[in-house]
Design a protein around this motif. Structure first.
Motif, PDB file in Angstrom:
ATOM      1  N   THR A  34      44.804   2.500  47.465  1.00 56.69           N
ATOM      2  CA  THR A  34      44.718   2.717  48.912  1.00 56.69           C
ATOM      3  C   THR A  34      43.285   2.546  49.399  1.00 56.69           C
ATOM      4  N   ASP A  35      42.334   3.122  48.670  1.00 57.86           N
ATOM      5  CA  ASP A  35      40.932   3.029  49.082  1.00 57.86           C
ATOM      6  C   ASP A  35      40.419   1.588  49.023  1.00 57.86           C
ATOM      7  N   ALA A  36      40.838   0.852  47.987  1.00 52.74           N
ATOM      8  CA  ALA A  36      40.281  -0.490  47.780  1.00 52.74           C
ATOM      9  C   ALA A  36      41.061  -1.578  48.495  1.00 52.74           C
ATOM     10  N   LEU A  37      42.397  -1.377  48.648  1.00 52.29           N
ATOM     11  CA  LEU A  37      43.237  -2.483  49.118  1.00 52.29           C
ATOM     12  C   LEU A  37      43.988  -2.195  50.407  1.00 52.29           C
ATOM     13  N   GLY A  38      44.090  -0.932  50.782  1.00 53.65           N
ATOM     14  CA  GLY A  38      44.835  -0.590  51.983  1.00 53.65           C
ATOM     15  C   GLY A  38      46.268  -0.182  51.675  1.00 53.65           C
ATOM     16  N   ASP A  39      46.953   0.369  52.676  1.00 56.57           N
ATOM     17  CA  ASP A  39      48.299   0.916  52.476  1.00 56.57           C
ATOM     18  C   ASP A  39      49.368  -0.143  52.237  1.00 56.57           C
ATOM     19  N   THR A  40      49.144  -1.341  52.730  1.00 57.26           N
ATOM     20  CA  THR A  40      50.218  -2.345  52.697  1.00 57.26           C
ATOM     21  C   THR A  40      50.059  -3.376  51.586  1.00 57.26           C
ATOM     22  N   HIS A  41      49.025  -3.245  50.780  1.00 58.57           N
ATOM     23  CA  HIS A  41      48.812  -4.215  49.708  1.00 58.57           C
ATOM     24  C   HIS A  41      49.917  -4.071  48.654  1.00 58.57           C
ATOM     25  N   PRO A  42      50.363  -5.190  48.045  1.00 51.05           N
ATOM     26  CA  PRO A  42      51.433  -5.112  47.036  1.00 51.05           C
ATOM     27  C   PRO A  42      51.116  -4.161  45.875  1.00 51.05           C
TER      28      PRO A  42
ATOM     29  N   GLN B 292      49.931  12.461  37.291  1.00 53.74           N
ATOM     30  CA  GLN B 292      48.492  12.593  37.566  1.00 53.74           C
ATOM     31  C   GLN B 292      47.795  11.230  37.528  1.00 53.74           C
ATOM     32  N   TYR B 293      48.136  10.414  36.538  1.00 55.37           N
ATOM     33  CA  TYR B 293      47.507   9.092  36.450  1.00 55.37           C
ATOM     34  C   TYR B 293      47.994   8.171  37.563  1.00 55.37           C
ATOM     35  N   LEU B 294      49.284   8.240  37.898  1.00 54.65           N
ATOM     36  CA  LEU B 294      49.800   7.369  38.949  1.00 54.65           C
ATOM     37  C   LEU B 294      49.302   7.800  40.323  1.00 54.65           C
ATOM     38  N   GLU B 295      49.053   9.083  40.509  1.00 47.42           N
ATOM     39  CA  GLU B 295      48.423   9.536  41.750  1.00 47.42           C
ATOM     40  C   GLU B 295      47.030   8.940  41.885  1.00 47.42           C
ATOM     41  N   ARG B 296      46.296   8.910  40.753  1.00 40.09           N
ATOM     42  CA  ARG B 296      44.961   8.309  40.785  1.00 40.09           C
ATOM     43  C   ARG B 296      45.069   6.812  41.097  1.00 40.09           C
ATOM     44  N   ALA B 297      46.042   6.129  40.490  1.00 36.56           N
ATOM     45  CA  ALA B 297      46.218   4.700  40.760  1.00 36.56           C
ATOM     46  C   ALA B 297      46.476   4.460  42.243  1.00 36.56           C
ATOM     47  N   LEU B 298      47.297   5.323  42.849  1.00 37.85           N
ATOM     48  CA  LEU B 298      47.622   5.165  44.273  1.00 37.85           C
ATOM     49  C   LEU B 298      46.373   5.387  45.138  1.00 37.85           C
ATOM     50  N   VAL B 299      45.598   6.409  44.823  1.00 34.89           N
ATOM     51  CA  VAL B 299      44.384   6.681  45.604  1.00 34.89           C
ATOM     52  C   VAL B 299      43.419   5.511  45.509  1.00 34.89           C
ATOM     53  N   LEU B 300      43.224   4.987  44.285  1.00 36.40           N
ATOM     54  CA  LEU B 300      42.298   3.868  44.097  1.00 36.40           C
ATOM     55  C   LEU B 300      42.787   2.626  44.835  1.00 36.40           C
TER      56      LEU B 300
ATOM     57  N   THR C 129      40.685  11.067  32.909  1.00 36.94           N
ATOM     58  CA  THR C 129      41.306  10.736  34.195  1.00 36.94           C
ATOM     59  C   THR C 129      40.301  10.193  35.204  1.00 36.94           C
ATOM     60  N   LEU C 130      39.134  10.803  35.284  1.00 39.97           N
ATOM     61  CA  LEU C 130      38.158  10.435  36.299  1.00 39.97           C
ATOM     62  C   LEU C 130      37.480   9.102  36.016  1.00 39.97           C
ATOM     63  N   ASN C 131      37.672   8.563  34.819  1.00 37.88           N
ATOM     64  CA  ASN C 131      36.993   7.327  34.447  1.00 37.88           C
ATOM     65  C   ASN C 131      37.913   6.111  34.437  1.00 37.88           C
ATOM     66  N   THR C 132      39.171   6.287  34.777  1.00 40.18           N
ATOM     67  CA  THR C 132      40.115   5.175  34.679  1.00 40.18           C
ATOM     68  C   THR C 132      40.047   4.282  35.909  1.00 40.18           C
ATOM     69  N   THR C 133      40.232   2.979  35.670  1.00 39.05           N
ATOM     70  CA  THR C 133      40.347   2.018  36.758  1.00 39.05           C
ATOM     71  C   THR C 133      41.798   1.995  37.256  1.00 39.05           C
ATOM     72  N   ILE C 134      42.061   1.145  38.245  1.00 41.12           N
ATOM     73  CA  ILE C 134      43.443   1.022  38.726  1.00 41.12           C
ATOM     74  C   ILE C 134      44.362   0.574  37.596  1.00 41.12           C
ATOM     75  N   ALA C 135      43.946  -0.472  36.853  1.00 39.66           N
ATOM     76  CA  ALA C 135      44.786  -1.006  35.784  1.00 39.66           C
ATOM     77  C   ALA C 135      44.998   0.028  34.678  1.00 39.66           C
ATOM     78  N   ASP C 136      43.927   0.754  34.324  1.00 36.51           N
ATOM     79  CA  ASP C 136      44.053   1.780  33.280  1.00 36.51           C
ATOM     80  C   ASP C 136      45.002   2.885  33.715  1.00 36.51           C
ATOM     81  N   SER C 137      44.897   3.304  34.979  1.00 38.36           N
ATOM     82  CA  SER C 137      45.755   4.379  35.484  1.00 38.36           C
ATOM     83  C   SER C 137      47.216   3.949  35.491  1.00 38.36           C
ATOM     84  N   PHE C 138      47.480   2.720  35.881  1.00 37.01           N
ATOM     85  CA  PHE C 138      48.838   2.170  35.805  1.00 37.01           C
ATOM     86  C   PHE C 138      49.346   2.213  34.365  1.00 37.01           C
TER      87      PHE C 138
END
Length: 596
Positions: free
Chosen positions: A562-570, A552-560, A526-535
């Motif tokens: 949000t941190d990288a793209l912001g709340d409003t990014h597609p 758990q994986y989709l929560e990680r995707a959302l955190v990544l 889990t801790l090693n996945t990128t956004i695409a991997d988590s999706f």
């Protein structure tokens, strides 16, 4: 008075102090031979004296070697260019094995009183006191060799082959069979041969023929083969015939009364006699737990049996590992706490070796696995280490193939931001699995074949066409010992799994995706996945209704996101939507199951 090489004087002094005590190992350390081609300054007396000292030491060694060369107890290590790293390593291995072999040595009286010590053929190893199970294999061997029917193979000698991982009990089965053979044919000779190399095997055969008396002193291994072939009945056991380059069948006598048993880690040996080959796997859970209790002196109470089964299951029911565990439990009386101790100190316990507890030539579990692992090419070693991070029993060939055909670069979701590490990991996988630049099943099979040769991997087929690789749990544990959680191979595993996923809502890839799930859930990734991997992992888990890990994986995707793209990014909004859907599914599953 000093000696350049005191080995002869040492033997005489030992005889005067210890009488007829036996010597099991004699190790001599020296500086090596003088280089004859090197010019000597005759006016330099110190140089000449040093040369003479070295020559005297070498003469003493050669005299003792000639006297003891057939005994197998004398070893010489030189600090010399004549001994390369491999030769030194082989000699050290032989010395260590000589310490571990539980057999009689040569008396000091014999060593000091004769010009050359004659050796009779050495006795075979003893069958372990607590031999259990293996009735299925033994029954087939008895039927094959004692039914009275001769073989239809190319030679008339009846031959059976036992293959399996080191420590799986191949030699013990052969020894058990030898006892049955002797009970039925008490007058027939039984010879146990060390077949680890051509040199060892030929030496063993020469010892057989030369042990018949001084008239046979100069006979060769071929003479031994011919002599054995002329006997009415006989049994030869070729033990540890692991070397793929050894032409083993050149050493098998052709005789209508002959029986041969071959033990090997090399699974490919089975092609020589496929109908009479037997794969020696781990013990059954019942036999392994029984072995653990009997060997450690515990009663088979229900509570003890439960604990023994848990330990045996953790050890993959490998006989060598169970025997070592039983030895430790015997000494420390720790059946209750051994499993916890093993999980805490796995490396130390797998590395323990006590020849007084475990009979035979095997060392520790770690040593047994390492000896096989070191025979692999660098490429095959890396591949096996990568495989150790998969779920041990269901590594689908299709997972590897599909990811390789996509050059390990495919991402199932079209995201606007790509992590640069994905391209780096794809390049690393191409170099490892597709060194030619494209997927080649032939090249991949060549790497896999090395692992199969030493039973570090096995191949099974599910429906006759679907191919899976399996790895023993102890091999997996040993390979993982030096791989930290954030090791590159963990990230390469993620890239392989994510690359094989196809995003669709029609469930067309559901069966294939389900073959990926055990590896996602079985690995801490889990801790090693990128956004695409988590999706990708969240999608596959949700598709199979594994809603909690999907969350758990989709929560990680959302955190990544949000941190990288912001709340409003597609991409962030997409992650929110998928997470909401998984949470909804998880809630419904929880209510349906009646969980609090």
């Amino acid at each position: 008075m000093g000696y350049a090489n005191p080995v002869k004087q040492l033997l005489k002094e030992a005889h005067s102090h210890f009488g007829e005590a036996e010597v099991g190992t004699l190790l001599s350390l020296g500086t090596g031979k003088i280089e004859n081609s090197k010019p000597i300054d005759t006016e330099n007396r110190m140089q000449a004296m040093a040369r003479q000292v070295t020559l005297d030491a070498q003469r003493s060694h050669e005299e003792v070697y000639e006297r003891l060369k057939e005994t197998g107890i004398y070893f010489r290590l030189n600090e010399s260019a004549h001994m390369d790293e491999g030769a030194v390593s082989d000699t050290i291995d032989e010395v260590v094995r000589s310490f571990q072999v539980d057999s009689h040595g040569i008396s000091l009286k014999d060593i000091n009183s004769v010009a050359k010590v004659e050796m009779s053929f050495k006795p075979r190893p003893s069958l372990t006191r607590n031999f259990v199970g293996r009735d299925d294999i033994l029954d087939k061997l008895y039927e094959m060799h004692f039914s009275g029917e001769r073989s239809s193979q190319g030679v008339s000698t009846l031959m059976s082959i036992l293959t399996g991982l080191g420590g799986s009990g191949k030699t013990q089965i052969a020894l058990k069979f030898a006892l049955e053979y002797e009970s039925r044919h008490p007058a027939a000779p039984v010879y146990f041969l060390d077949a680890r190399s051509q040199e060892r095997l030929e030496t063993e055969l020469e010892t057989i023929i030369r042990s018949r008396g001084s008239a046979y002193r100069s006979r060769t291994h071929q003479d031994a083969i011919d002599w054995i072939a002329g006997q009415e009945r006989w049994l030869l056991i070729f033990d540890n015939a692991d070397d793929p380059s050894l032409r083993l069948f050149d050493y098998i006598p052709n005789s209508s009364g002959g029986h041969v048993l071959i033990t090997s880690r090399n699974d490919l040996v089975r092609v020589q006699a496929p109908e009479n080959s037997h794969k020696v796997d781990s013990l059954s859970l019942g036999d392994a737990s029984h072995l653990l209790l009997v060997s450690s002196g515990y009663t088979a109470s229900p509570d003890n049996l439960t604990k023994a089964k848990e330990i045996a299951r953790e050890l993959g029911c490998l006989p060598l590992a169970v025997a070592h565990a039983a030895g430790y439990i015997t000494i420390h009386r720790c059946l209750d706490t051994y499993l916890h101790l093993y999980r805490q100190r796995r490396r130390e316990l797998l590395s323990r070796s006590d020849p007084n507890v475990v009979q035979g030539r095997e060392g520790s579990v770690s040593t047994t696995i390492q000896l096989s692992f070191e025979r692999l090419s660098t490429q095959a070693r890396y591949l096996l280490q990568l495989f150790s991070l998969f779920h041990a029993t269901s590594i689908s060939h299709s997972i590897i193939e599909k990811a390789a055909l996509r050059n390990f670069a495919f991402t199932p979701f079209a995201l606007q931001v790509q992590d640069p590490s994905e391209e780096e990991h794809a390049s690393a996988l191409m170099a490892l699995i597709c060194p030619s630049g494209a997927w080649s099943e032939f090249d991949f099979n060549e790497m896999i074949q090395q692992c199969l040769q030493y039973s570090l991997l096995q191949i099974i087929t599910g429906d006759g066409t679907t191919k899976y690789y399996t790895i023993h749990v102890l091999v997996q544990s040993w390979l993982r010992l030096d791989l930290p959680q954030d090791h590159l191979f963990q990230r390469l595993l993620i890239r392989i799994l994510a690359c094989g996923i196809t995003a669709d809502d029609n469930y067309e890839n559901l069966i294939f995706h389900r073959s990926i799930i055990p590896h996602i859930e079985g690995a801490v990734v889990t801790l090693n996945t990128t956004i695409a991997d988590s999706f990708a992992f969240g999608f596959v888990l949700e598709e199979a209704r594994h809603s909690l890990p999907a969350v758990q994986y989709l929560e990680r995707a959302l955190v990544l996101c949000t941190d990288a793209l912001g709340d409003t990014h597609p991409d962030t909004i997409s992650a929110m939507g998928r997470l909401a859907a998984s949470l909804d599914s998880w809630t419904k599953e929880t209510l349906w199951r009646g969980a609090p």
